[in-house]
Scaffold this active site. Structure first.
Site, PDB file in Angstrom:
ATOM      1  N   CYS A  77       0.810  -1.226   0.000  1.00 28.88           N
ATOM      2  CA  CYS A  77       0.000   0.000   0.000  1.00 28.88           C
ATOM      3  C   CYS A  77       0.842   1.276   0.000  1.00 28.88           C
ATOM      4  CB  CYS A  77      -0.957   0.007   1.183  1.00 28.88           C
ATOM      5  SG  CYS A  77      -2.187  -1.284   1.057  1.00 28.88           S
ATOM      6  N   HIS A  81      -3.296   7.300   2.807  1.00 29.32           N
ATOM      7  CA  HIS A  81      -3.739   6.036   2.205  1.00 29.32           C
ATOM      8  C   HIS A  81      -5.113   5.709   2.797  1.00 29.32           C
ATOM      9  CE1 HIS A  81      -3.974   1.973   0.916  1.00 29.32           C
ATOM     10  NE2 HIS A  81      -3.754   1.453   2.107  1.00 29.32           N
ATOM     11  N   ASN A 118     -10.389   0.468  -0.217  1.00 31.56           N
ATOM     12  CA  ASN A 118      -8.922   0.465  -0.262  1.00 31.56           C
ATOM     13  C   ASN A 118      -8.472  -0.076  -1.621  1.00 31.56           C
ATOM     14  OD1 ASN A 118      -6.194   0.027   0.051  1.00 31.56           O
ATOM     15  ND2 ASN A 118      -6.358  -0.999   2.033  1.00 31.56           N
TER      16      ASN A 118
HETATM   17  O1  UT7 Z   1      -4.011  -1.135   3.454  1.00 32.56           O
HETATM   18  C1  UT7 Z   1      -3.144  -2.048   4.011  1.00 32.56           C
HETATM   19  C2  UT7 Z   1      -3.164  -2.025   5.464  1.00 32.56           C
HETATM   20  N1  UT7 Z   1      -4.409  -2.546   5.977  1.00 32.56           N
HETATM   21  C3  UT7 Z   1      -5.042  -1.915   6.947  1.00 32.56           C
HETATM   22  O2  UT7 Z   1      -4.637  -0.854   7.351  1.00 32.56           O
HETATM   23  C4  UT7 Z   1      -6.254  -2.582   7.547  1.00 32.56           C
HETATM   24  C5  UT7 Z   1      -6.189  -2.480   9.043  1.00 32.56           C
HETATM   25  N2  UT7 Z   1      -7.268  -3.186   9.717  1.00 32.56           N
HETATM   26  C6  UT7 Z   1      -8.540  -2.779   9.700  1.00 32.56           C
HETATM   27  O3  UT7 Z   1      -8.891  -1.831   9.022  1.00 32.56           O
HETATM   28  C7  UT7 Z   1      -9.515  -3.482  10.609  1.00 32.56           C
HETATM   29  O4  UT7 Z   1      -8.813  -4.332  11.484  1.00 32.56           O
HETATM   30  C8  UT7 Z   1     -10.603  -4.315   9.876  1.00 32.56           C
HETATM   31  C9  UT7 Z   1     -11.556  -3.390   9.144  1.00 32.56           C
HETATM   32  C10 UT7 Z   1      -9.946  -5.265   8.894  1.00 32.56           C
HETATM   33  C11 UT7 Z   1     -11.411  -5.108  10.890  1.00 32.56           C
HETATM   34  O5  UT7 Z   1     -11.976  -4.223  11.845  1.00 32.56           O
HETATM   35  P1  UT7 Z   1     -11.788  -4.482  13.401  1.00 32.56           P
HETATM   36  O6  UT7 Z   1     -12.493  -3.391  14.085  1.00 32.56           O
HETATM   37  O7  UT7 Z   1     -10.321  -4.643  13.682  1.00 32.56           O
HETATM   38  O8  UT7 Z   1     -12.572  -5.825  13.598  1.00 32.56           O
HETATM   39  P2  UT7 Z   1     -12.064  -7.177  14.255  1.00 32.56           P
HETATM   40  O9  UT7 Z   1     -11.196  -7.913  13.293  1.00 32.56           O
HETATM   41  O10 UT7 Z   1     -11.544  -6.897  15.618  1.00 32.56           O
HETATM   42  O11 UT7 Z   1     -13.410  -7.953  14.397  1.00 32.56           O
HETATM   43  C12 UT7 Z   1     -14.422  -7.535  15.329  1.00 32.56           C
HETATM   44  C13 UT7 Z   1     -15.633  -8.415  15.144  1.00 32.56           C
HETATM   45  C14 UT7 Z   1     -15.305  -9.914  15.134  1.00 32.56           C
HETATM   46  O12 UT7 Z   1     -16.387 -10.586  15.754  1.00 32.56           O
HETATM   47  P3  UT7 Z   1     -16.262 -11.092  17.269  1.00 32.56           P
HETATM   48  O13 UT7 Z   1     -15.090 -12.014  17.281  1.00 32.56           O
HETATM   49  O14 UT7 Z   1     -16.044  -9.850  18.088  1.00 32.56           O
HETATM   50  O15 UT7 Z   1     -17.559 -11.769  17.490  1.00 32.56           O
HETATM   51  C15 UT7 Z   1     -15.286 -10.259  13.667  1.00 32.56           C
HETATM   52  O16 UT7 Z   1     -15.586 -11.599  13.427  1.00 32.56           O
HETATM   53  O17 UT7 Z   1     -16.238  -8.135  13.878  1.00 32.56           O
HETATM   54  C16 UT7 Z   1     -16.388  -9.362  13.150  1.00 32.56           C
HETATM   55  N3  UT7 Z   1     -16.254  -9.051  11.732  1.00 32.56           N
HETATM   56  C17 UT7 Z   1     -17.310  -8.688  10.962  1.00 32.56           C
HETATM   57  N4  UT7 Z   1     -18.610  -8.543  11.255  1.00 32.56           N
HETATM   58  C18 UT7 Z   1     -19.433  -8.152  10.261  1.00 32.56           C
HETATM   59  C19 UT7 Z   1     -15.138  -9.032  10.962  1.00 32.56           C
HETATM   60  N5  UT7 Z   1     -15.451  -8.662   9.712  1.00 32.56           N
HETATM   61  C20 UT7 Z   1     -16.786  -8.438   9.693  1.00 32.56           C
HETATM   62  C21 UT7 Z   1     -17.682  -8.033   8.687  1.00 32.56           C
HETATM   63  N6  UT7 Z   1     -18.994  -7.892   9.019  1.00 32.56           N
HETATM   64  N7  UT7 Z   1     -17.298  -7.749   7.421  1.00 32.56           N
END
Ligand code: UT7
Length: 332
Positions: free
Chosen positions: A116, A256, A286
């Site tokens: 990225c 970004h 993204n």
């Molecule tokens: O560009 C390259 C670099 N990449 C980045 O900068 C991305 C960085 N990361 C992020 O932007 C975030 O971590 C994500 C958007 C990928 C995920 O968001 P998060 O707030 O970190 O969510 P999480 O992974 O902590 O998941 C929280 C909850 C989980 O459920 P439980 O375990 O709390 O029950 C996930 O299973 O949200 C759930 N979850 C979803 N729920 C509905 C994960 N993806 C989804 C989804 N819809 N699409």
């Protein structure tokens, strides 16, 4: 002898027509518009549809528009760098394909992969060829067809990414504008958190790797999020401070577009209010290498000659960095 400066003198973008909305994603994976919007800021993203089309087609559209806009014949381009993680094929370089499709015959061209952060690495690399006095017209393209490496059964990654391309032209600048300074970093130990498991020399493609879905983006979202927030915010603040600037001096922050929460944290740390931050994540998601130049393209008419602009990115590798530039032209 006076130092030769380099500046962006034109920018152009291309996004595919097909819009993949959060509502459509709700029918593909177990997600909701509410979750995607609050956790990422994304409402929709573009997807390149069509047999036989790839990253080079989007890149070539951006480049053709760029040259036309600046009134430059393709034969005048000296060098084209394509920053991408989704090359048309492993070789030859997608940059070679773009030059062919855009009718650029006298340039050398190559790809650059810094995930990225690729576009800002490519911008500075290209600018050095101009500053050396060797070349006068360098095109840097940021292009990715993320839909080709996203697993549409993985709700954590498939909601984030989209397809797009944008390109800038770099030329010598006779005025005190242009690319002023940068700070870049990389830390390969971060690769465990964000990578593609198979398809490279360590694990060539096989039926087993396909069955294991190892040709898709693998991301540990939370871990990447933590590194991204800290590093993108710190490196932007560092470039600003190092050049005796403050948030008040910055006309535009161009981050970004990975996650709205990361963008807001970066703006806060750099003391730049959100009305001076370019944000189009809600419409494109993204697009990896295309996020920053797509913003420059969309905001081109609002930037003024002499504006201080900070570009900043964080991505797989890990790679991260920030560029300070003084915008070199008024477009209206
Ligand atoms: O560009 C390259 C670099 N990449 C980045 O900068 C991305 C960085 N990361 C992020 O932007 C975030 O971590 C994500 C958007 C990928 C995920 O968001 P998060 O707030 O970190 O969510 P999480 O992974 O902590 O998941 C929280 C909850 C989980 O459920 P439980 O375990 O709390 O029950 C996930 O299973 O949200 C759930 N979850 C979803 N729920 C509905 C994960 N993806 C989804 C989804 N819809 N699409």
């Amino acid at each position: 002898m006076n130092k030769i400066r380099s500046a962006i003198t034109a920018v152009h973008g291309y996004v595919p027509d097909y819009i993949l909305t959060n509502q459509e994603l709700e029918t593909i994976v177990d997600t909701t518009d509410e979750w995607i919007t609050t956790r990422t800021g994304i409402k929709e993203r573009r997807i390149q549809k069509g047999e036989g089309l790839g990253t080079s087609d989007m890149g070539a559209e951006a480049v053709k528009g760029l040259l036309e806009k600046r009134g430059i014949d393709p034969s005048e381009v000296d060098l084209l760098i394509c920053c991408t993680v989704t090359p048309d094929m492993k070789f030859p370089a997608t940059a070679n394909v773009i030059t062919d499709k855009a009718g650029i015959k006298n340039a050398f061209s190559y790809d650059l992969n810094a995930a990225c952060s690729g576009f800002i690495y490519g911008l500075v690399t290209g600018s050095k060829f101009v500053e050396s006095g060797m070349y006068k017209k360098v095109v840097v393209v940021g292009a990715d067809k993320m839909s080709s490496i996203v697993d549409y059964t993985d709700r954590q990654t498939c909601v984030i990414f989209g397809d797009g391309a944008a390109a800038v032209l770099i030329e010598p600048s006779s005025e005190p504008n242009g690319i002023m300074d940068h700070e870049f970093h990389s830390d390969g130990s971060g690769r465990v958190h964000l990578h593609m498991k198979a398809g490279g020399s360590v694990k060539p493609p096989s039926h087993e790797t396909i069955d294991a879905r190892e040709h898709y983006v693998y991301q540990e979202g939370q871990a990447v999020f933590k590194f991204a927030v800290t590093n993108m915010a710190d490196v932007s603040a560092s470039v600003i401070k190092k050049n005796n600037l403050t948030g008040d001096d910055i006309a535009w922050l161009v981050p970004h577009q990975a996650n709205m929460r990361i963008i807001e944290a970066t703006a806060r740390r750099s003391c730049i209010p959100m009305n001076r931050v370019m944000v189009n994540i809600q419409r494109y998601g993204n697009t990896t290498n295309a996020t920053i130049p797509l913003c420059l393209w969309e905001w081109e008419n609002q930037m003024k000659k002499g504006d201080n602009i900070i570009l900043t990115a964080f991505g797989g590798g890990f790679t991260w960095g920030a560029v300070w530039l003084k915008w070199a032209y008024d477009s209206n």
